[in-house]
Motif scaffolding. Structure first.
Motif, PDB file in Angstrom:
ATOM      1  N   PRO A 196       0.818  -1.217   0.000  1.00  0.00           N
ATOM      2  CA  PRO A 196       0.000   0.000   0.000  1.00  0.00           C
ATOM      3  C   PRO A 196       0.850   1.265   0.000  1.00  0.00           C
ATOM      4  O   PRO A 196       0.488   2.260  -0.622  1.00  0.00           O
ATOM      5  N   THR A 197       1.991   1.247   0.697  1.00  0.00           N
ATOM      6  CA  THR A 197       2.855   2.424   0.701  1.00  0.00           C
ATOM      7  C   THR A 197       3.443   2.655  -0.682  1.00  0.00           C
ATOM      8  O   THR A 197       3.597   3.794  -1.122  1.00  0.00           O
ATOM      9  N   GLY A 198       3.785   1.582  -1.387  1.00  0.00           N
ATOM     10  CA  GLY A 198       4.316   1.731  -2.736  1.00  0.00           C
ATOM     11  C   GLY A 198       3.321   2.383  -3.666  1.00  0.00           C
ATOM     12  O   GLY A 198       3.664   3.247  -4.478  1.00  0.00           O
ATOM     13  N   ARG A 199       2.065   1.996  -3.535  1.00  0.00           N
ATOM     14  CA  ARG A 199       1.032   2.603  -4.375  1.00  0.00           C
ATOM     15  C   ARG A 199       0.862   4.081  -4.045  1.00  0.00           C
ATOM     16  O   ARG A 199       0.700   4.921  -4.926  1.00  0.00           O
ATOM     17  N   TRP A 200       0.885   4.419  -2.766  1.00  0.00           N
ATOM     18  CA  TRP A 200       0.702   5.814  -2.357  1.00  0.00           C
ATOM     19  C   TRP A 200       1.902   6.659  -2.755  1.00  0.00           C
ATOM     20  O   TRP A 200       1.760   7.784  -3.237  1.00  0.00           O
ATOM     21  N   TRP A 201       3.109   6.131  -2.554  1.00  0.00           N
ATOM     22  CA  TRP A 201       4.319   6.888  -2.828  1.00  0.00           C
ATOM     23  C   TRP A 201       4.525   7.150  -4.320  1.00  0.00           C
ATOM     24  O   TRP A 201       5.175   8.114  -4.697  1.00  0.00           O
ATOM     25  N   CYS A 202       4.029   6.281  -5.178  1.00  0.00           N
ATOM     26  CA  CYS A 202       4.420   6.319  -6.586  1.00  0.00           C
ATOM     27  C   CYS A 202       3.267   6.449  -7.563  1.00  0.00           C
ATOM     28  O   CYS A 202       3.478   6.289  -8.768  1.00  0.00           O
ATOM     29  N   THR A 203       2.053   6.708  -7.100  1.00  0.00           N
ATOM     30  CA  THR A 203       0.893   6.712  -7.982  1.00  0.00           C
ATOM     31  C   THR A 203       0.131   8.026  -7.895  1.00  0.00           C
ATOM     32  O   THR A 203      -0.149   8.525  -6.799  1.00  0.00           O
ATOM     33  N   ASN A 204      -0.215   8.584  -9.068  1.00  0.00           N
ATOM     34  CA  ASN A 204      -1.068   9.764  -9.125  1.00  0.00           C
ATOM     35  C   ASN A 204      -2.488   9.325  -8.782  1.00  0.00           C
ATOM     36  O   ASN A 204      -3.088   8.543  -9.517  1.00  0.00           O
ATOM     37  N   PRO A 205      -3.064   9.809  -7.670  1.00  0.00           N
ATOM     38  CA  PRO A 205      -4.383   9.323  -7.249  1.00  0.00           C
ATOM     39  C   PRO A 205      -5.516   9.770  -8.175  1.00  0.00           C
ATOM     40  O   PRO A 205      -6.606   9.193  -8.136  1.00  0.00           O
ATOM     41  N   VAL A 206      -5.271  10.782  -9.008  1.00  0.00           N
ATOM     42  CA  VAL A 206      -6.311  11.291  -9.909  1.00  0.00           C
ATOM     43  C   VAL A 206      -6.302  10.539 -11.231  1.00  0.00           C
ATOM     44  O   VAL A 206      -7.340  10.060 -11.703  1.00  0.00           O
ATOM     45  N   THR A 207      -5.127  10.412 -11.836  1.00  0.00           N
ATOM     46  CA  THR A 207      -5.028   9.799 -13.164  1.00  0.00           C
ATOM     47  C   THR A 207      -4.708   8.316 -13.119  1.00  0.00           C
ATOM     48  O   THR A 207      -4.890   7.610 -14.110  1.00  0.00           O
ATOM     49  N   GLY A 208      -4.195   7.843 -11.971  1.00  0.00           N
ATOM     50  CA  GLY A 208      -3.768   6.452 -11.880  1.00  0.00           C
ATOM     51  C   GLY A 208      -2.387   6.209 -12.457  1.00  0.00           C
ATOM     52  O   GLY A 208      -1.881   5.082 -12.430  1.00  0.00           O
ATOM     53  N   GLU A 209      -1.744   7.259 -12.963  1.00  0.00           N
ATOM     54  CA  GLU A 209      -0.377   7.125 -13.485  1.00  0.00           C
ATOM     55  C   GLU A 209       0.545   6.597 -12.388  1.00  0.00           C
ATOM     56  O   GLU A 209       0.494   7.048 -11.254  1.00  0.00           O
ATOM     57  N   ARG A 210       1.392   5.652 -12.748  1.00  0.00           N
ATOM     58  CA  ARG A 210       2.259   5.025 -11.746  1.00  0.00           C
ATOM     59  C   ARG A 210       3.718   5.066 -12.195  1.00  0.00           C
ATOM     60  O   ARG A 210       4.039   4.763 -13.337  1.00  0.00           O
ATOM     61  N   ARG A 211       4.561   5.486 -11.286  1.00  0.00           N
ATOM     62  CA  ARG A 211       6.000   5.432 -11.505  1.00  0.00           C
ATOM     63  C   ARG A 211       6.562   4.275 -10.695  1.00  0.00           C
ATOM     64  O   ARG A 211       6.268   4.143  -9.498  1.00  0.00           O
ATOM     65  N   GLU A 212       7.369   3.449 -11.316  1.00  0.00           N
ATOM     66  CA  GLU A 212       7.975   2.331 -10.594  1.00  0.00           C
ATOM     67  C   GLU A 212       8.956   2.839  -9.542  1.00  0.00           C
ATOM     68  O   GLU A 212       9.708   3.791  -9.775  1.00  0.00           O
ATOM     69  N   LYS A 213       8.960   2.205  -8.387  1.00  0.00           N
ATOM     70  CA  LYS A 213       9.985   2.494  -7.392  1.00  0.00           C
ATOM     71  C   LYS A 213      11.330   2.011  -7.905  1.00  0.00           C
ATOM     72  O   LYS A 213      11.404   1.051  -8.665  1.00  0.00           O
ATOM     73  N   PRO A 214      12.442   2.654  -7.506  1.00  0.00           N
ATOM     74  CA  PRO A 214      13.762   2.168  -7.913  1.00  0.00           C
ATOM     75  C   PRO A 214      13.958   0.715  -7.489  1.00  0.00           C
ATOM     76  O   PRO A 214      13.683   0.347  -6.343  1.00  0.00           O
TER      77      PRO A 214
END
Length: 332
Positions: A41-59
């Motif tokens: 859940p922290t990974g989703r919160w830290w790396c995801t735009n909550p409006v568009t759903g765009e996601r950046r992968e964690k290193p």
């Protein structure tokens, strides 16, 4: 518009782990928690735009080489690097890396890596043992700061048995970075911001950076930093999600500047590899205080001097780091 190249950028919290450790702890199910965003859940919160759903992968590469590569991408000049323990994820087995890993990185990248010791869990291992390792690392190997992470320890940050540790840090001139606020793993009650009051009263010359804005008790931390001259507020661990919530970040920073009448007590940090470092730098470069927040909340506007203070000047002063000539104009 200002860019990362315009400022000295120092990261106050970068966790790393040697590749061989990563390979050898894969049989611990909990380690998946800190890998891909969809697995925590922290990974989703830290790396995801909550409006568009765009996601950046964690290193994915947590080695010292991976850290340097991400620092280069983000425009980060220096980072306070510390070993990762993950004791909870390894069922209190063994730390997943050691301080020697940090020593190797300091030797390989002397102008990029600042040694941040992690000699905990202090109470569980014995404070005397923690102090002994602290003395070696800071007097013989040039470490400048140390981390206290109480959620995986046997008591809170203001436990009476921790006082000799803080006293020794004060004597050695070691800056103490303390996890405050919610703990993802372990006891959140062990790191509540109000507990810093006891430490600051007992050791008024001890420089302390309280990580993560103290969130969700950030207003308490703001008040304590206003009260105590030796207490600073660290942004690490929060700038990933706040990149996608710029007005919320404006409230977080604006409320500090409203009380402190300036930005001199705010310290940039990434909590790498929690989220991509470039997003977190960009969150500060993009930071503005809208007119309605200035007029309705009393938040001052953000200037380039404020950005310089937050991104590196404040921490350079705390750690007694010589600021490169090209950034001298920001040193007031």
């Amino acid at each position: 518009m200002a860019t990362a190249k315009d400022f000295l950028i120092i990261d106050c919290e970068a966790h790393t782990m040697p590749l061989d450790f990563r390979k050898h702890i894969n049989y611990y199910p909990g380690t998946r928690y800190f890998s891909k965003p969809e697995e925590s859940p922290t990974g989703r919160w830290w790396c995801t735009n909550p409006v568009t759903g765009e996601r950046r992968e964690k290193p994915a590469d947590w080695t010292k080489e991976g850290l340097i590569a991400d620092m280069d991408t983000a425009g980060i000049d220096m980072a306070c690097m510390l070993r990762e323990s993950f004791l909870g994820l390894s069922y209190n087995g063994v730390p997943c890396s050691t301080n020697y890993h940090v020593i190797e990185a300091m030797e390989q990248y002397p102008n990029r890596i600042i040694g941040c010791s992690n000699v905990g869990p202090h109470l569980n291992r014995g404070v005397k043992n923690a102090i002994k390792e602290l003395e070696i690392l800071h007097t013989e190997y040039g470490f400048k700061c140390t981390k206290v992470y109480s959620p995986e320890d046997g008591g809170p940050i203001n436990h009476k048995d921790m006082m000799p540790f803080y006293e020794r840090c004060q004597e050695l001139g070691v800056v103490v970075f303390i996890h405050t606020g919610l703990a993802v793993g372990g006891h959140s009650d062990y790191c509540r911001p109000m507990q810093l009051d006891d430490i600051c009263l007992a050791f008024p010359e001890l420089k302390i950076v309280a990580y993560h804005f103290g969130w969700p008790e950030h207003e308490t931390l703001n008040a304590l930093a206003w009260k105590h001259k030796n207490l600073y507020i660290g942004m690490s661990g929060m700038l990933g999600p706040l990149y996608y919530a710029p007005v919320k970040l404006a409230h977080m920073v604006g409320s500090i500047m409203n009380m402190m009448l300036g930005s001199e007590k705010i310290v940039f940090g990434t909590d790498w590899p929690a989220a991509p470092a470039d997003l977190q730098v960009q969150a500060i470069l993009n930071l503005k205080i809208p007119k309605d927040l200035q007029e309705g909340w009393g938040y001052p506007p953000i200037t380039d001097q404020d950005r310089a203070n937050m991104l590196g000047i404040n921490l350079a002063k705390l750690l007694n780091i010589e600021v490169p000539k090209k950034y001298k104009k920001w040193v007031k």
